[in-house]
Each structure stands twice: as C-alpha cells, then as structure tokens.
Design an enzyme around this catalytic site. Structure first.
Site: not given
Lengths: 431, 431
Positions: B79, B148, B172
C-alpha cells in the site's frame, strides 16, 4: 560504602494513588515530597537532567484541581530519550541540548491523561548507548548505576520516585535495575507505542518500567500498554522454573551464580519444580547477533538523524556507528534470521517451562562511572522480544545488589507479572 | 455486472513459494505472470499507483540468483502509505507526488530480507482517509473497492497478486476485503513495527494483510510479526461463537444480517455452540469514540507533517482535520478512557466466548467511486485493538460479496488464525 539508600520508608505508587483518592494526600503534597527527597540526594546521585520545581508544582496543582483519575497520585520520572512537551528532551546528547519536542511521546501522553505527574527527565547515556552520564549508584556512590536508563534507576533506588520509565535496546532497563537493587520490567516487544521515543534500533527498542515493587510495575504497565485486552484465558499457574546460568554468554561472577542457585533452592523448598536448562545450541551466539543487529540499525538511525554531524558524537557511540556502517547487509539479515530461528525452540520449551531464571548481569555494578557495565546477559532476550525483569532479591556480603533475571518463554506480560509476584513472595519468605 | 474476476485459477502464495523451492518456477516466472495479469486488468481496475516492470524484473532476477529463503516466491503489493526504498511512496496525496523514501518500512525490509518480491505500490486513499482513488472493484467495475487499502484489495481480488499489505486506522483492511470478496486480516495492535508506515493516528494505526486464503495470511503474518514467540500454551479450541449483529452501530442491510444468520446456522449444524450476544452497554458509543480519537490524532499528525500546507489537502480530509482541531483535549481523553473501559468486559466474555461474528460492513460495496463506504462496523474493534478479519463466504443473489467479520476477544493472533481456518472449512462445507 557511601550510600543514599534510606530504610525503605518511601511509599509505593499504589499507596500514593490510594492516599490521593481518599483525600489523605494531594498531588501537590506528593510533588513536594519528591522534590524534597530529590533536594536531599540529587547533588550526590545526579539522576535528573531536567527537574524544574515550578513546572512540577504548577502541573501538580492543575491535577489536583481536576477530578479523580486512575493515575492521580502517580509521580514518575521519564528517561531523557522519551519526548515531553513540557520539558526539554536531549536524548543524552549535547547536540540536542535544550531541544524541546512539540508533543509528548504516546506513553507520556497516556500517563498525563490518566492523571499522572512527570517530576522530571532522568539522565540517559548518549542516545541510550554506552557513553555514561555523571549519575551515581545510590547504593554505592563510587559505582555506576548502569545504563542507559541510569537516572531512572538511580532516582527510583534513592527513593525520589516510586516509578520511572526507561527503554531497553540491549540491557538498559534490566541491567541498571540489577545494579541499583530495584525491579526493572521490559515487557514483550511491541507492548506499547514507541512513538515519541528516540528510535535507536527499531527491531529492538522497547519501553520499560523501573520500580521498587511489582505492584507498581503492574499499575503502570496496565495503564500504558496500547494492546488493551488481557491475554489470560486458560492461564497456567507457575509450576516449573528452568535455571539457565548462561555462562556461555560471558564470565558470570561466582557471587551471581551463588545467588542463582540460592534462588533455585528456595523455590524448590516452596514446592516449585526447578530444572537446570542446558543452553539450546541456537542460543549461544545470540549476544553477538544482537550486537550486529543493533549496530547496523543504530548506524542507520543516527546517520539519518544527524547527517554529517554524526562525527560530533562521542567516540564510544561513533564506534557503534562505525561497526554498523561496515556490517554488510547480508550479515545483518543473517543475524535477524538466526534470531528468528532461535525463537523456534521456545515453542517446545514453553510446554514444560513456565519461566527462565538467569543472571541479569555478569556481576555487581562496576566501580567508577566510566563504564555502565556489560549488557550481554540481556541482549538475547531483547533480540527475541521476550518479557524479562530484574528481581532484586539478593545482595553480596558487602551489601551490593545482585540481580536475578526472570524471562518468560511466551509473550504474556500479565501472566508474567503474576509469576513475578509469586517469585517475589517465595524468594523473600523464609525457607 | 462487468467483472474482471476469473475462475479462481490464481495460485496461492504458499503454492508459489513451494513451486520456487522445488525449482518448478523461478521468481522471474512469477513476476512475469503477475505483470501479465496486471497488464490484462490494470486499465480497468487501477489498483497500482506505481508498477515498474523493469524494476520488478531486475529485483526478481536478483532474488533468483540468491540462495533459498523462506519467502522466496512471494510476490506482494504494498500500500502506498508504506515506505519503499526502491519505489516512490506518495501516501495517496498529490503533495507527495514522486516522493522517494530513503529506506524501506520495517515490514517491507523484512519481506525483502526473507526473499519476497514487491511487485508495486497499491493505491491508497489520500493519507489513508476517505478521499477516493480511481480504483475499481474487480467484482463489479461500477463499484468502489472500499478504502483506504483500495488498490491492495483490488489487486488481490483480481488475481494479480496472492497477497498485499494494507493498513487499518478505522476499517481500511476489513472493509475493502469485504467489498472485494477476499480475506483481510488486521492482527492485534502492536503486532509488528509500524516504522516507515505513514502515521495517521498512532493509537489506532495497524498493519494488515489481504489475501485470497487463510494459509497466505498466516504465511505473511508469521514471517513479518516483530513479537516473535508464539502465544499458544494451553490454547483452547474454537467451541463457542457469539453472534453480534451490532445494529446499534449503523443500519445494517438485510442481506448482511441474513448472511450472518446463515453463518450462525451452518456453524451450529457443524457442532459449534452459537449464542446471540447483546451488545455490552459500554460498546454502543464506540464508533463515535473512535471517530473522535482518530480525528484528534490525525489533525495533530497532518498539521505536524504538512504545516500550513494542510490547507492544500482535499476537502474530505480537511473536514477530518477540522473536526480534530476543534475537539477539546478533554473530550479526546475521555474517549480513550471510554475505550479502555470498553475492553474490561472482554475479561469476562473471553471466559465463555472464543470468537465474535459480526458484519464487516453495513452492506455490499456502494455504487460509484466517490464514496469508499462506511467503516463504522470496524471502528470499535480497531479502537479496542482486537484481532479481526473479513471472511468472504457469502454473496448476494447478484454475486456481490458480503463480508462477515470475525473478531477475537483476546489478542492471540495465531490462535485466531487457527479459528479462522476452522471457520473457513465449516462455512464452505455442505451443511
């Protein structure tokens, strides 16, 4: 032997919190008492690098004005490598003289939020490595208190504070606790946020707590850990202790081995199963593996933080950086992998062993202030991330503290504290 | 429904590592296969913000040239809020376009040290908050993948990668896993170092793992946790599951509640004890407590990082900062204290309950890309720091994934993974 240790009159943090809760004391009373005790001894022990009476009393008044809080009545010292917004934080380095962080470290914020009072910043060796402070051991002023949490250990041992925060990257909580004759608890790695703590070696850095009894360790541990829920389901009672002299790691002084065996006999007399443990072969080289990992990561951290000013740090710290910068990445990685393999045996050991007992240090506190002592007996446990603590149950004939280190084979900090309480009872009871 | 999900042909990370170990594949083969799959789908799903074929193939060749390593054959996505030294890291923000960290985050360094290959950086919402990316849900390209960890979930669901790293500060990891129909695992808080991970809210930020099966979650978890020793002594088998619809926290869609009840019936049919749990009163307000804590800490982090440039972030992120900056410190502290109190009931619950089952999200992935969905069903567990995971065992009639969230009442990540494996077996078996 010149000592500033008085006859155990100092109250525990648990007692002081109870006194405030029942209106027998105020936080200002406690702050004044701590400042007064500091006034008596500080010119001899040099435990603090920042101790501002006015800031302390104003904070104490503010806490008294507010309502009840769980840690109202706790007065703590905070090692100088831990950020505080109300006091300078110099990381034990002249390069950071007067440095004022904008925010409290997470652990300091938690303590203050719960009503605790920070009395002052306690002296740390330079960047929590080996360059000593001028702090003296309260038990014998001619000796080092150990490092790197030198001031925290000295302030607690001298009765200025019931509790102080330290950090351990090699042996910086357990070793000074051993030399000063107090409890030092390094919980399992990752037990609480290290945000706002000087990052020396991120695979190793662990916050720790120094105190004169286990109840106070538990109090501060439970209030400040950031992984909240207890891990107590099906908790097993302490039954089997494995004694590990660990003489493979260094020349342990006979007095320390005698204390270890005395502890073993006393526990056996009280019905615990005690076994002698041969060191697992994978563990023999752990101290040097730790040293390599620490040097490699420390070099990287200091170079990143200081840039070219890394040349301005003390020669002893520069040596660590130099070792780290010449260590090939492959060697560093092989050491981390060896550490991982070294933990595999724990899966079997913990089926039969509930606790290891091993020396906290090679001997008593060294004479003089130039050398904070060898952390070798702590390095392996820090590298493996296991909960460990110094038990101050023994003294030499001359009255110097000898530390026995308890280590848990599993990362169950609360269960470990239960075990420590039982050990404390058994070791202090008549056989 | 336009989907890029193919018929489960993608291999697991465990299989790929075995293939490399037995010389049936090379890392270059695996890298080429992943790049090829990315080439097929990336223009439709936009999972990556950085994917450099040449860098990937050079790294893969280097890994092939070296000896055997435990994660050799693992290909992961990282990420964009997690630092990588070989690829830019933009934290999902145009303010950091092209930003190149000097060092890998600890978790990335560990994966690379053990022989894993980072394929690319996966898209994150701005600073891991709510401003969406252009990533699409591979199951239905008209829907959000959630956030996210949008790109990590999409890349794994689309079969580009077996595993990707995410972070969870609210919901997330679990929420995008639920929307994309894969497993998402948020271990207990503090399970591994977050050094080099963008600090959004330090009381909450937790690294997590997204994968298509639990074996792969376990593989990456065991290799990367920084608290090494297993906590398995006296481990109890999964016997009692408590179902918590948690409709107090939000308007859960009927299809989600139906799935929860179907799961409950199936587990009962296989001999587990299933009980309905009334929400403890202290838990009702946890979502709003979480929101307050997150906003307060996020405002502080972003203000410190960005200074006056905090005005240049997106309106949705500015709203969070504004909320945080107008939250009185007393309110923030009261929320943290309420969270601490909320965990107290766990001490009793864990005596009878081995696992909670509760919705991962209010419903299926929302339509459109403007809104990454509501993290409300995850906020309380993140605030309490408990291990949680999405189980992708259910679909709507139209084929959209419905996520069931499993949560452990104790911080025993390895035991929780054992439980998840059993659940996976039981939920996929015929009743």
């Amino acid at each position: 032997m010149t000592t500033v240790i008085s006859s155990e009159s100092a109250r525990s943090a648990v007692e002081e919190i109870a006194a405030v809760a029942s209106r027998r004391s105020t936080v200002v009373d406690l702050a004044r008492a701590a400042l007064s005790r500091a006034g008596e001894v500080e010119d001899r022990i040099h435990a603090f690098c920042c101790l501002d009476e006015q800031v302390v009393l104003e904070s104490a008044e503010a806490i008294d004005r507010h309502g009840d809080k769980p840690l109202k009545g706790l007065v703590v010292g905070v090692k100088d490598v831990i950020d505080t917004a109300a006091m300078p934080t110099c990381y034990g380095s002249p390069l950071f003289a007067g440095h004022q962080p904008a925010h409290d470290a997470d652990i300091v914020a938690t303590i203050r939020r719960l009503g605790g009072l920070v009395l002052g910043k306690t002296s740390s060796t330079e960047f929590a490595m080996f360059e000593p402070t001028d702090t003296r051991n309260p038990v014998d002023l001619t000796r080092t208190p150990g490092g790197s949490s030198s001031g925290s250990a000295a302030a607690v041992a001298a009765g200025v504070l019931p509790v102080a925060l330290g950090t351990q990257t090699a042996g910086s909580v357990v070793r000074p606790a051993a030399y000063c004759g107090i409890y030092g608890f390094k919980p399992s790695r990752g037990w609480t946020s290290t945000q706002g703590v000087f990052p020396l070696a991120s695979s190793l850095d662990t916050l720790g707590i120094l105190a004169r009894n286990i109840g106070d360790l538990r109090l501060v541990y439970e209030a400040t850990r950031s992984s909240p829920p207890p891990m107590r389901r099906d908790r097993r009672e302490l039954r089997t202790v494995a004694v590990l002299p660990a003489t493979e790691w260094g020349e342990v002084e006979p007095e320390v081995l005698d204390a270890l065996h005395a502890a073993s006999r006393r526990l056996q007399a009280h019905g615990l199963a005690v076994m002698d443990l041969d060191m697992p072969p994978d563990w023999v080289a752990l101290p040097s593996r730790h040293e390599t990992v620490m040097a490699f990561e420390t070099a990287r951290c200091l170079r990143q933080l200081l840039g070219d000013r890394v040349t301005e740090i003390s020669p002893s710290s520069r040596n660590v950086v130099a070792k780290g910068e010449t260590t090939p990445r492959e060697e560093y990685e092989a050491c981390l992998e060896a550490a991982r393999r070294a933990t595999e045996v724990l899966g079997h050991l913990c089926q039969t062993v509930d606790l290891f007992l091993t020396p906290s240090a090679l001997g008593v506190a060294p004479s003089g202030l130039d050398f904070t002592g060898d952390p070798v007996m702590c390095r392996p446990w820090t590298l493996m991330g296991l909960p460990s603590a110094n038990l101050p149950s023994f003294r030499t004939d001359a009255g110097l503290p000898i530390g026995i280190q308890a280590v848990s084979p599993v990362c169950d900090d609360l269960g470990f504290l239960d075990d420590l309480e039982l050990l404390e009872d058994l070791l202090s009871a008549e056989a």
